[in-house]
Design a protein around this motif. Structure first.
Motif, PDB file in Angstrom:
ATOM      1  N   UNK A 129       3.847   6.086   1.375  1.00 28.79           N
ATOM      2  CA  UNK A 129       3.635   4.638   1.476  1.00 28.79           C
ATOM      3  C   UNK A 129       2.251   4.349   0.905  1.00 28.79           C
ATOM      4  N   UNK A 130       2.180   3.388   0.028  1.00 28.83           N
ATOM      5  CA  UNK A 130       0.907   3.000  -0.540  1.00 28.83           C
ATOM      6  C   UNK A 130       0.263   1.957   0.366  1.00 28.83           C
ATOM      7  N   UNK A 131      -0.927   2.276   0.886  1.00 26.88           N
ATOM      8  CA  UNK A 131      -1.731   1.307   1.629  1.00 26.88           C
ATOM      9  C   UNK A 131      -2.645   0.650   0.611  1.00 26.88           C
ATOM     10  N   UNK A 132      -2.480  -0.654   0.451  1.00 24.12           N
ATOM     11  CA  UNK A 132      -3.233  -1.395  -0.568  1.00 24.12           C
ATOM     12  C   UNK A 132      -3.985  -2.537   0.097  1.00 24.12           C
ATOM     13  N   UNK A 133      -5.255  -2.681  -0.236  1.00 25.96           N
ATOM     14  CA  UNK A 133      -6.068  -3.781   0.273  1.00 25.96           C
ATOM     15  C   UNK A 133      -6.362  -4.750  -0.857  1.00 25.96           C
ATOM     16  N   UNK A 134      -6.511  -6.031  -0.517  1.00 22.73           N
ATOM     17  CA  UNK A 134      -6.785  -7.023  -1.563  1.00 22.73           C
ATOM     18  C   UNK A 134      -8.162  -6.847  -2.195  1.00 22.73           C
ATOM     19  N   UNK A 135      -8.944  -5.891  -1.697  1.00 22.89           N
ATOM     20  CA  UNK A 135     -10.231  -5.567  -2.319  1.00 22.89           C
ATOM     21  C   UNK A 135     -10.051  -4.628  -3.504  1.00 22.89           C
ATOM     22  N   UNK A 136      -8.817  -4.084  -3.662  1.00 25.24           N
ATOM     23  CA  UNK A 136      -8.538  -3.150  -4.748  1.00 25.24           C
ATOM     24  C   UNK A 136      -8.410  -1.715  -4.262  1.00 25.24           C
ATOM     25  N   UNK A 137      -8.779  -1.443  -3.013  1.00 27.63           N
ATOM     26  CA  UNK A 137      -8.655  -0.098  -2.455  1.00 27.63           C
ATOM     27  C   UNK A 137      -7.183   0.251  -2.291  1.00 27.63           C
ATOM     28  N   UNK A 138      -6.820   1.487  -2.646  1.00 30.27           N
ATOM     29  CA  UNK A 138      -5.444   1.952  -2.474  1.00 30.27           C
ATOM     30  C   UNK A 138      -5.454   3.414  -2.044  1.00 30.27           C
ATOM     31  N   UNK A 139      -4.565   3.753  -1.131  1.00 34.71           N
ATOM     32  CA  UNK A 139      -4.459   5.124  -0.651  1.00 34.71           C
ATOM     33  C   UNK A 139      -2.997   5.432  -0.380  1.00 34.71           C
ATOM     34  N   UNK A 140      -2.557   6.598  -0.819  1.00 27.89           N
ATOM     35  CA  UNK A 140      -1.189   7.025  -0.590  1.00 27.89           C
ATOM     36  C   UNK A 140      -1.128   7.763   0.746  1.00 27.89           C
ATOM     37  N   UNK A 141      -0.237   7.304   1.633  1.00 29.31           N
ATOM     38  CA  UNK A 141      -0.092   7.884   2.964  1.00 29.31           C
ATOM     39  C   UNK A 141       1.210   8.675   3.001  1.00 29.31           C
ATOM     40  N   UNK A 142       1.120   9.903   3.490  1.00 30.22           N
ATOM     41  CA  UNK A 142       2.299  10.770   3.592  1.00 30.22           C
ATOM     42  C   UNK A 142       2.431  11.276   5.012  1.00 30.22           C
ATOM     43  N   UNK A 143       3.656  11.620   5.384  1.00 28.73           N
ATOM     44  CA  UNK A 143       3.933  12.158   6.711  1.00 28.73           C
ATOM     45  C   UNK A 143       3.237  13.502   6.881  1.00 28.73           C
ATOM     46  N   UNK A 144       2.539  13.631   7.977  1.00 23.06           N
ATOM     47  CA  UNK A 144       1.862  14.876   8.301  1.00 23.06           C
ATOM     48  C   UNK A 144       2.595  15.497   9.475  1.00 23.06           C
ATOM     49  N   UNK A 145       3.112  16.688   9.285  1.00 22.01           N
ATOM     50  CA  UNK A 145       3.827  17.369  10.365  1.00 22.01           C
ATOM     51  C   UNK A 145       2.816  17.935  11.351  1.00 22.01           C
ATOM     52  N   UNK A 146       3.133  17.801  12.631  1.00 19.01           N
ATOM     53  CA  UNK A 146       2.251  18.324  13.675  1.00 19.01           C
ATOM     54  C   UNK A 146       2.275  19.837  13.702  1.00 19.01           C
TER      55      UNK A 146
END
Length: 141
Positions: A124-141
């Motif tokens: 899932x791409x976390x995108x902020x209107x400031x231009x910051x973007x980070x790809x979030x992936x499932x992390x297994x415990x």
């Protein structure tokens, strides 16, 4: 008003990969677009499930604003609101979610929620209107 934040499931990039800007942006954030999408959009029920899997208290339900129905969820810790989550164009648990909207919020709460959600829909791409973007992936415990 604070920074607006959005979550875009991986599938949305596949659906728009013919656009050169989408392909360039996907590459910049580390998303490799294969020929066939490995995931679909999450359903509202899966979004609800992800919220309840977090370490936060959850208050959620359908609301109506300006004639538009949307699902609203608030994540709390120790009685303090950490982030509100909104999804438009959904009414039933089987509706697909193409975009999540965080009006403001604690990055830690948002990332934890998105990590849980990504088990259903891939990155899932976390995108902020400031231009910051980070790809979030499932992390297994």
């Amino acid at each position: 008003m604070g920074v607006l934040k959005f979550g875009f499931p991986e599938r949305s990039f596949y659906d728009n990969k013919e656009d050169n800007q989408t392909e360039t942006f996907a590459t910049e954030v580390g998303l490799v677009l294969a020929s066939t999408p490995p995931f679909d959009y999450p359903m509202l029920q899966q979004v609800k499930s992800a919220a309840f899997q977090t370490s936060y208290e959850v208050d959620q339900g359908m609301i109506e604003e300006n004639g538009t129905k949307k699902w609203a969820c608030s994540l709390f810790k120790n009685g303090h609101l950490k982030t509100p989550i909104y999804i438009e164009n959904v009414e039933v648990d089987t509706d697909k979610v193409t975009c999540l909207h965080f009006e403001r919020g604690d990055d830690q709460a948002i990332i934890e929620f998105l990590q849980h959600l990504s088990q259903y829909c891939g990155s899932i791409l976390l995108y902020e209107d400031t231009g910051f973007a980070k790809l979030i992936r499932h992390v297994k415990d």
